[in-house]
Scaffold this motif. Structure first.
Motif, PDB file in Angstrom:
ATOM      1  N   SER A   1      28.547  20.493  15.222  1.00 16.44           N
ATOM      2  CA  SER A   1      27.591  21.484  14.727  1.00 16.44           C
ATOM      3  C   SER A   1      27.189  21.186  13.289  1.00 16.44           C
ATOM      4  N   VAL A   2      28.174  20.863  12.446  1.00 15.20           N
ATOM      5  CA  VAL A   2      27.879  20.538  11.045  1.00 15.20           C
ATOM      6  C   VAL A   2      27.056  19.259  10.963  1.00 15.20           C
ATOM      7  N   ARG A   3      27.398  18.289  11.798  1.00 10.36           N
ATOM      8  CA  ARG A   3      26.647  17.017  11.787  1.00 10.36           C
ATOM      9  C   ARG A   3      25.170  17.257  12.112  1.00 10.36           C
ATOM     10  N   LEU A   4      24.905  18.035  13.149  1.00 12.19           N
ATOM     11  CA  LEU A   4      23.523  18.306  13.540  1.00 12.19           C
ATOM     12  C   LEU A   4      22.782  19.081  12.456  1.00 12.19           C
ATOM     13  N   SER A   5      23.488  20.027  11.843  1.00 12.06           N
ATOM     14  CA  SER A   5      22.855  20.813  10.775  1.00 12.06           C
ATOM     15  C   SER A   5      22.521  19.939   9.574  1.00 12.06           C
ATOM     16  N   LEU A   6      23.445  19.060   9.202  1.00 14.09           N
ATOM     17  CA  LEU A   6      23.198  18.178   8.063  1.00 14.09           C
ATOM     18  C   LEU A   6      22.070  17.193   8.357  1.00 14.09           C
TER      19      LEU A   6
ATOM     20  N   PRO B   1      41.512   9.878  13.283  1.00 16.13           N
ATOM     21  CA  PRO B   1      40.073   9.988  13.043  1.00 16.13           C
ATOM     22  C   PRO B   1      39.692   9.382  11.709  1.00 16.13           C
ATOM     23  N   GLY B   2      38.430   9.032  11.577  1.00 14.15           N
ATOM     24  CA  GLY B   2      37.936   8.543  10.298  1.00 14.15           C
ATOM     25  C   GLY B   2      37.569   9.708   9.397  1.00 14.15           C
ATOM     26  N   THR B   3      36.734   9.435   8.417  1.00 12.75           N
ATOM     27  CA  THR B   3      36.366  10.470   7.440  1.00 12.75           C
ATOM     28  C   THR B   3      34.983  11.058   7.693  1.00 12.75           C
ATOM     29  N   SER B   4      34.147  10.355   8.435  1.00 16.29           N
ATOM     30  CA  SER B   4      32.791  10.870   8.669  1.00 16.29           C
ATOM     31  C   SER B   4      32.786  11.834   9.851  1.00 16.29           C
ATOM     32  N   LEU B   5      31.753  12.654   9.908  1.00 16.61           N
ATOM     33  CA  LEU B   5      31.632  13.600  11.017  1.00 16.61           C
ATOM     34  C   LEU B   5      31.487  12.871  12.344  1.00 16.61           C
ATOM     35  N   GLU B   6      30.752  11.767  12.345  1.00 18.44           N
ATOM     36  CA  GLU B   6      30.587  10.994  13.579  1.00 18.44           C
ATOM     37  C   GLU B   6      31.944  10.495  14.078  1.00 18.44           C
ATOM     38  N   GLU B   7      32.772  10.040  13.146  1.00 16.37           N
ATOM     39  CA  GLU B   7      34.100   9.549  13.531  1.00 16.37           C
ATOM     40  C   GLU B   7      34.993  10.678  14.019  1.00 16.37           C
ATOM     41  N   VAL B   8      34.867  11.848  13.416  1.00 12.22           N
ATOM     42  CA  VAL B   8      35.664  13.000  13.861  1.00 12.22           C
ATOM     43  C   VAL B   8      35.249  13.410  15.277  1.00 12.22           C
ATOM     44  N   VAL B   9      33.955  13.426  15.533  1.00 14.94           N
ATOM     45  CA  VAL B   9      33.470  13.781  16.872  1.00 14.94           C
ATOM     46  C   VAL B   9      33.954  12.762  17.904  1.00 14.94           C
ATOM     47  N   TYR B  10      33.878  11.490  17.552  1.00  8.86           N
ATOM     48  CA  TYR B  10      34.320  10.438  18.473  1.00  8.86           C
ATOM     49  C   TYR B  10      35.823  10.543  18.726  1.00  8.86           C
TER      50      TYR B  10
ATOM     51  N   ALA C   1      32.281  19.528   5.909  1.00  8.00           N
ATOM     52  CA  ALA C   1      32.518  18.241   6.560  1.00  8.00           C
ATOM     53  C   ALA C   1      33.773  17.577   6.004  1.00  8.00           C
ATOM     54  N   GLU C   2      33.949  17.646   4.696  1.00  9.37           N
ATOM     55  CA  GLU C   2      35.156  17.072   4.094  1.00  9.37           C
ATOM     56  C   GLU C   2      36.404  17.804   4.583  1.00  9.37           C
ATOM     57  N   GLY C   3      36.310  19.124   4.672  1.00 14.05           N
ATOM     58  CA  GLY C   3      37.442  19.902   5.163  1.00 14.05           C
ATOM     59  C   GLY C   3      37.760  19.597   6.616  1.00 14.05           C
ATOM     60  N   LEU C   4      36.730  19.372   7.418  1.00 10.94           N
ATOM     61  CA  LEU C   4      36.950  19.050   8.832  1.00 10.94           C
ATOM     62  C   LEU C   4      37.638  17.706   8.991  1.00 10.94           C
ATOM     63  N   ALA C   5      37.303  16.762   8.136  1.00 13.61           N
ATOM     64  CA  ALA C   5      37.958  15.452   8.201  1.00 13.61           C
ATOM     65  C   ALA C   5      39.451  15.594   7.923  1.00 13.61           C
ATOM     66  N   VAL C   6      39.798  16.427   6.937  1.00 13.41           N
ATOM     67  CA  VAL C   6      41.208  16.679   6.630  1.00 13.41           C
ATOM     68  C   VAL C   6      41.884  17.406   7.792  1.00 13.41           C
ATOM     69  N   GLU C   7      41.215  18.421   8.319  1.00 13.80           N
ATOM     70  CA  GLU C   7      41.779  19.180   9.437  1.00 13.80           C
ATOM     71  C   GLU C   7      41.975  18.297  10.660  1.00 13.80           C
ATOM     72  N   ALA C   8      41.018  17.400  10.907  1.00 20.01           N
ATOM     73  CA  ALA C   8      41.126  16.505  12.060  1.00 20.01           C
ATOM     74  C   ALA C   8      42.348  15.600  11.935  1.00 20.01           C
ATOM     75  N   ARG C   9      42.626  15.131  10.733  1.00 21.30           N
ATOM     76  CA  ARG C   9      43.809  14.284  10.546  1.00 21.30           C
ATOM     77  C   ARG C   9      45.094  15.068  10.802  1.00 21.30           C
ATOM     78  N   THR C  10      45.110  16.342  10.407  1.00 17.04           N
ATOM     79  CA  THR C  10      46.280  17.179  10.665  1.00 17.04           C
ATOM     80  C   THR C  10      46.482  17.378  12.161  1.00 17.04           C
TER      81      THR C  10
ATOM     82  N   ASP D   1      39.230  20.511  20.517  1.00 19.54           N
ATOM     83  CA  ASP D   1      37.859  20.889  20.875  1.00 19.54           C
ATOM     84  C   ASP D   1      37.216  21.744  19.795  1.00 19.54           C
ATOM     85  N   ASP D   2      38.031  22.575  19.132  1.00 11.63           N
ATOM     86  CA  ASP D   2      37.498  23.408  18.053  1.00 11.63           C
ATOM     87  C   ASP D   2      37.021  22.538  16.892  1.00 11.63           C
ATOM     88  N   VAL D   3      37.849  21.593  16.469  1.00 15.93           N
ATOM     89  CA  VAL D   3      37.457  20.706  15.367  1.00 15.93           C
ATOM     90  C   VAL D   3      36.261  19.855  15.770  1.00 15.93           C
ATOM     91  N   ARG D   4      36.316  19.329  16.975  1.00 19.27           N
ATOM     92  CA  ARG D   4      35.220  18.482  17.445  1.00 19.27           C
ATOM     93  C   ARG D   4      33.910  19.266  17.521  1.00 19.27           C
TER      94      ARG D   4
END
Length: 237
Positions: free
Chosen positions: A46-51, A170-179, A142-151, A38-41
């Motif tokens: 939040s980053v997706r909306l800001s971007l 998860p994928g690499t995009s923020l949308e994929e991380v959220v999903y 966003a790049e760091g979150l994609a790495v963290e999500a995979r971990t 939930d923290d990563v998501r």
């Protein structure tokens, strides 16, 4: 009650206690994973909306810079004209003191407007640079979150009883991380719910054991307390 039967009941209670402890540990593992997912998501969303909002903010900031620069150019033109008029008045023998004083005031006012306009340009330019800096920072995040999500996803995949949908990487995009986060949350929640139900059944089983072996109502007792009471009443082998 025979000693063999007593030993059998105590061993059974100890087994229940071990199962209860295992279930509690796995519930805690699931809870920790839920928090991490939930923290990563949440941060990814939040980053997706800001971007998504930043491009429009940058455009508005650039427009504000251009408008401020236009006002500064106009203020400098007017100040230059006021200075020329002041020089002309100062060089005129026919201009009186009031005329000269008025020209000086006009020149000071015009130069003050130039300073104000220049400061406005600086403020708007700083605002524009901040938005651009935010964009760079958020893209890196966003790049760091994609790495963290995979971990986190690798740890989630190791959770016993997890459905296949929860094991998807998860994928690499923020949308994929959220999903991914939404799917993983749902899968872990199901696992935790099953473990909590299992633990409730263990507690009920322990209460039934207390009732049959001790003739005591063990409602509200922990499994550990049932085991302790059995050892006290039947003897600890």
């Amino acid at each position: 009650m025979s000693s063999d039967r007593s030993a059998e009941l105590i061993a059974y209670a100890r087994g229940l206690e071990q199962r209860d402890a295992d279930a509690a540990r796995r519930i805690d593992d699931a809870r920790v994973l839920l928090v991490r997912v939930d923290d990563v998501r949440g941060r990814a969303e939040s980053v997706r909306l800001s971007l998504e909002a930043l491009p429009a903010e940058i455009v508005r900031a650039e427009e504000a810079v251009a408008e401020a620069q236009t006002r500064e150019a106009e203020a400098r033109r007017e100040a230059g004209e006021a200075e020329r008029k002041l020089e002309a008045v100062r060089g005129s023998k026919r201009a009186g003191l009031e005329v000269k004083a008025a020209a000086e005031r006009a020149a000071r006012r015009a130069n003050g407007l130039v300073v104000d306009a220049a400061e406005s340009v600086a403020r708007q330019e700083q605002r524009r640079r901040l938005f651009l800096s935010d964009q760079v920072r958020l893209r890196a995040e966003a790049e760091g979150l994609a790495v963290e999500a995979r971990t986190v996803a690798r740890d989630v995949a190791e959770l016993p009883r997890l459905s296949e949908s929860g094991r998807t990487a998860p994928g690499t995009s923020l949308e994929e991380v959220v999903y991914w986060g939404a799917r993983a949350h749902a899968a872990i929640f199901v696992v935790r719910g099953g473990l909590e139900s299992e633990r409730e059944r263990i507690v009920h089983e322990a209460a039934a054991l207390a009732a049959s072996a001790l003739g005591e109502q063990g409602v509200g007792w922990s499994v550990a307390l049932v085991r302790q009471r059995l050892e006290q009443e039947l003897g600890q082998p």
